[in-house]
Each structure stands twice: as structure tokens, then as C-alpha cells.
Design a protein around this motif. Sequence first.
Motif, PDB file in Angstrom:
ATOM      1  N   ARG A  46       0.819  -1.200   0.000  1.00 50.09           N
ATOM      2  CA  ARG A  46       0.000   0.000   0.000  1.00 50.09           C
ATOM      3  C   ARG A  46       0.863   1.265   0.000  1.00 50.09           C
ATOM      4  N   VAL A  47       1.917   1.257   0.807  1.00 50.22           N
ATOM      5  CA  VAL A  47       2.779   2.439   0.898  1.00 50.22           C
ATOM      6  C   VAL A  47       3.764   2.491  -0.264  1.00 50.22           C
ATOM      7  N   SER A  48       4.377   1.360  -0.593  1.00 44.35           N
ATOM      8  CA  SER A  48       5.413   1.361  -1.640  1.00 44.35           C
ATOM      9  C   SER A  48       4.837   1.696  -3.009  1.00 44.35           C
ATOM     10  N   SER A  49       3.537   1.452  -3.217  1.00 43.17           N
ATOM     11  CA  SER A  49       2.930   1.788  -4.508  1.00 43.17           C
ATOM     12  C   SER A  49       2.981   3.295  -4.766  1.00 43.17           C
ATOM     13  N   LYS A  50       3.050   4.085  -3.706  1.00 43.34           N
ATOM     14  CA  LYS A  50       3.120   5.539  -3.861  1.00 43.34           C
ATOM     15  C   LYS A  50       4.473   5.990  -4.413  1.00 43.34           C
ATOM     16  N   LEU A  51       5.480   5.106  -4.322  1.00 42.80           N
ATOM     17  CA  LEU A  51       6.818   5.468  -4.803  1.00 42.80           C
ATOM     18  C   LEU A  51       6.918   5.410  -6.323  1.00 42.80           C
ATOM     19  N   LYS A  52       5.954   4.715  -6.948  1.00 39.94           N
ATOM     20  CA  LYS A  52       5.900   4.621  -8.416  1.00 39.94           C
ATOM     21  C   LYS A  52       7.234   4.161  -9.006  1.00 39.94           C
ATOM     22  N   LEU A  53       7.795   3.105  -8.413  1.00 36.09           N
ATOM     23  CA  LEU A  53       9.037   2.549  -8.939  1.00 36.09           C
ATOM     24  C   LEU A  53       8.724   1.672 -10.142  1.00 36.09           C
ATOM     25  N   ALA A  54       9.555   1.797 -11.179  1.00 37.64           N
ATOM     26  CA  ALA A  54       9.317   1.064 -12.429  1.00 37.64           C
ATOM     27  C   ALA A  54       9.380  -0.434 -12.192  1.00 37.64           C
ATOM     28  N   THR A  55       8.505  -1.157 -12.884  1.00 41.31           N
ATOM     29  CA  THR A  55       8.527  -2.613 -12.812  1.00 41.31           C
ATOM     30  C   THR A  55       8.925  -3.177 -14.165  1.00 41.31           C
ATOM     31  N   VAL A  56       9.334  -4.422 -14.160  1.00 40.31           N
ATOM     32  CA  VAL A  56       9.747  -5.092 -15.394  1.00 40.31           C
ATOM     33  C   VAL A  56       8.535  -5.764 -16.007  1.00 40.31           C
ATOM     34  N   ASP A  57       8.364  -5.613 -17.314  1.00 39.45           N
ATOM     35  CA  ASP A  57       7.197  -6.158 -17.997  1.00 39.45           C
ATOM     36  C   ASP A  57       7.303  -7.674 -18.105  1.00 39.45           C
ATOM     37  N   ASP A  58       6.260  -8.371 -17.677  1.00 40.42           N
ATOM     38  CA  ASP A  58       6.263  -9.830 -17.718  1.00 40.42           C
ATOM     39  C   ASP A  58       6.021 -10.385 -19.110  1.00 40.42           C
ATOM     40  N   GLU A  59       5.944  -9.529 -20.120  1.00 36.54           N
ATOM     41  CA  GLU A  59       5.835 -10.039 -21.483  1.00 36.54           C
ATOM     42  C   GLU A  59       7.067 -10.857 -21.848  1.00 36.54           C
ATOM     43  N   TYR A  60       8.167 -10.622 -21.153  1.00 41.93           N
ATOM     44  CA  TYR A  60       9.355 -11.422 -21.436  1.00 41.93           C
ATOM     45  C   TYR A  60       9.123 -12.881 -21.096  1.00 41.93           C
ATOM     46  N   ALA A  61       8.367 -13.121 -20.034  1.00 41.50           N
ATOM     47  CA  ALA A  61       8.055 -14.503 -19.684  1.00 41.50           C
ATOM     48  C   ALA A  61       7.179 -15.145 -20.750  1.00 41.50           C
ATOM     49  N   SER A  62       6.193 -14.391 -21.258  1.00 43.58           N
ATOM     50  CA  SER A  62       5.331 -14.943 -22.302  1.00 43.58           C
ATOM     51  C   SER A  62       6.109 -15.162 -23.593  1.00 43.58           C
ATOM     52  N   LEU A  63       7.078 -14.287 -23.868  1.00 43.91           N
ATOM     53  CA  LEU A  63       7.914 -14.488 -25.047  1.00 43.91           C
ATOM     54  C   LEU A  63       8.701 -15.781 -24.949  1.00 43.91           C
ATOM     55  N   CYS A  64       9.165 -16.095 -23.706  1.00 39.39           N
ATOM     56  CA  CYS A  64       9.910 -17.335 -23.506  1.00 39.39           C
ATOM     57  C   CYS A  64       9.040 -18.542 -23.834  1.00 39.39           C
ATOM     58  N   LEU A  65       7.770 -18.485 -23.392  1.00 42.19           N
ATOM     59  CA  LEU A  65       6.891 -19.628 -23.586  1.00 42.19           C
ATOM     60  C   LEU A  65       6.498 -19.793 -25.052  1.00 42.19           C
ATOM     61  N   GLN A  66       6.552 -18.693 -25.809  1.00 40.32           N
ATOM     62  CA  GLN A  66       6.057 -18.742 -27.184  1.00 40.32           C
ATOM     63  C   GLN A  66       7.144 -18.471 -28.214  1.00 40.32           C
TER      64      GLN A  66
END
Length: 356
Positions: free
Chosen positions: A164-184
Motif C-alpha cells: 500500500r505504501v510502496s505503490s506511492k513510490l511509483k518505482l518502475a517494474t519489469v514487464d512480464d511479457e518477457y516470460a510470455s515471449l519465452c513460452l512462445q
Amino acid sequence: MEAPKYVWEGAIPLQIPLHESQVTTLPPPPPALILAPRIGYLPLLAPLIKPYFSSTLPPGVDTIWFDYNGLPLRWYIPTGVLFDLLCPEPERPWNITVHFRGYPGNVLIPCEGEDSVKWSFINSLKEAAYIMNGNCKNVMNMSQSDQLELWHSVMNGNLEAYQRVSSKLKLATVDDEYASLCLQKSQQSIIETDLPAQAKTGRVPVRLYVLSVSKDFDDLDKIPRVDSWEKISYINRPVEIRKEDKCFTLHDALKILLPELFLDESLMNVKLGGVDLEDAVRNSNEDVTSDKVVEDQGQNVCKQPEACRISSSAKIKLIRIQGIEPKLEIPFSWVANNLLNPDYFLHVCVCVKVAQ
């Protein structure tokens, strides 16, 4: 969301005797038995341990510290990371000794209780924010109440409050599309599309701890015990997940973190980029008050020469993150999104066999 939940609920059973030089009663007190959070820090156990041993302590000022087989434990490293690094063959319960006198100031930087641990954590968070976003303004501008709530969520292992608190920091996340690319990735239609360009790239803050051993081993219990922090290399280096038409794996990340292990045999004794762990934390414990300070620290961490050398003929024998031994083929985006510590750093322990 299951993996972060397991990370936050992870704990290590500790058996903690008081050092014999500080026992003033007979019979000596039995060891304290504590379940320590993996994401926590050893000094935060003081409120549980001190009352247990208070009746047997000699007169004097209490300054708590711990050792494992005589090695003073660095208090600013998360408990789970210490365990993964120093116990390749997991020891349960983990037998560490507590001291309240004779603080080894020549080995450990000073710790004045919870407040020191809190500011070490906050400054690590600022450093991670700078790596991920290019600035740490959101961390620096946190309200006092949010900062306190964030810290208490870490102390109490409250993932919901932390999110709840850390979401306010708006730190960039890594897109999980890389995982889907691995599977496909075997599907031609995926390769021909422009999906990688749509995916968010990210810089992942990584703290890498490298234990080098000269003798080969097949069983983890054959790894020599660490009796000095000089035997462990510390590398503080961000990993950028690149836009490519294939999955960026943990193996790819290690090639960035430890390029020396992926060079030709003819290239020997290449110095690692990094800094001494104690010096790095001394810097981070000085309260960070500007992006410029964080930038300077990040540059120092990435560019200063490491005291240790690793040969290109070295071989990775063990990798451990949050107590697990991941396969090198795992998408690094999954690791980065699920196995971070609350300070937003990915702590990676590696055991390397080096040539004698």
C-alpha cells in the motif's frame, strides 16, 4: 502474487547461545530459539533476545552483535541473505552466537540499534529508486507517516501494508511479457511481431555476493566455511533487461553481472567491477539527501576496482536467491518481479569454483 507472499513469509529457525565470555551465572542459560524473518535484520531481534539473557549479562553497555563460527555477521545484510551466503548446506536450526559486549568495530561498522537499520534500509531504497527511475525524489519526498508505516511493515512482515505504501513510490517494474515471449518463442508469429518494442524495459538493482572456493566439490557440505569477509566479493551492479526477440534469462543477467565467467579461456584474471561491501554501506548509511549523491554512489559502486580477482576459467557451482536455487533458463523478469527484497534490490548469492 504467490511468490512475493512466500518471500515475505519466509523464516529461518535460529538457535542462539550467549557467548561464553558473557555468561555470569551457573548453569549457563540455554540457547534462545527464534524464528527469524528472511527479509529482516539480525539487530531487530534484540527485543526478543536481550530480555532472555539479561539476568546473566555482566555489567556494562549493551551493544548487540552476532557471529557464525567466529565470523562477525554484517548487520545490514538481510538475515535470509546471510543464511544463503554462509550456509550453502542449509543448517537448521542455524546456530549463531549473540554478543552484548566487545563490539568488533574493526570488522563491523557501528550499529546503534533499530535506527541504524532503518536508515540503512531507507538509503538502499533511495539507491534502488535512482537505478530504476533515474531519480529518488519519490522516496525522498515520502511523508514521515508513510516512511514510518513502510518501515513498520518491513519489521512486522506485513506485505499488504508494504504494498500500500510502496505503490506511492511509483518505482518502475519489469514487464512480464518477457516470460510470455519465452513460452512462445518457438512460434514464428511471435518472432515476426514487434512485441519486444512494446514491452517495458527496466533496470534491476542487484547486490551480488560471490563466494570463491579453490577446491571442487560435489556435496554442499564440502564447501569450506567462511572465516573472513575478504573471501566474499561484493558487486553492486544494475542489470538492464534488453529489448530483444528472445527471453532475457537469469543466464543473460549473470553474463552482465559476472562477464569474467563468460570470456574466452585466454582472457584471465580480469578484475570485477565493484566495491568493498563495508565501504559501500558506510556510504549508504550517510543520509542521502539528493539525486546527485545517489548518482555518485551508484557510479562508485559500478566502477571502483574489486579487491578480488575471478579467472575466466572459474565455474559457477551454486546460485541462491531467497533460499531457492533457480535454473539459469528462468526469465529474469520473473525473478525481478517476484524475488526482490523490500529495499527493491535483488540479492543474489553465488558460489564459484576458481582455479588454484
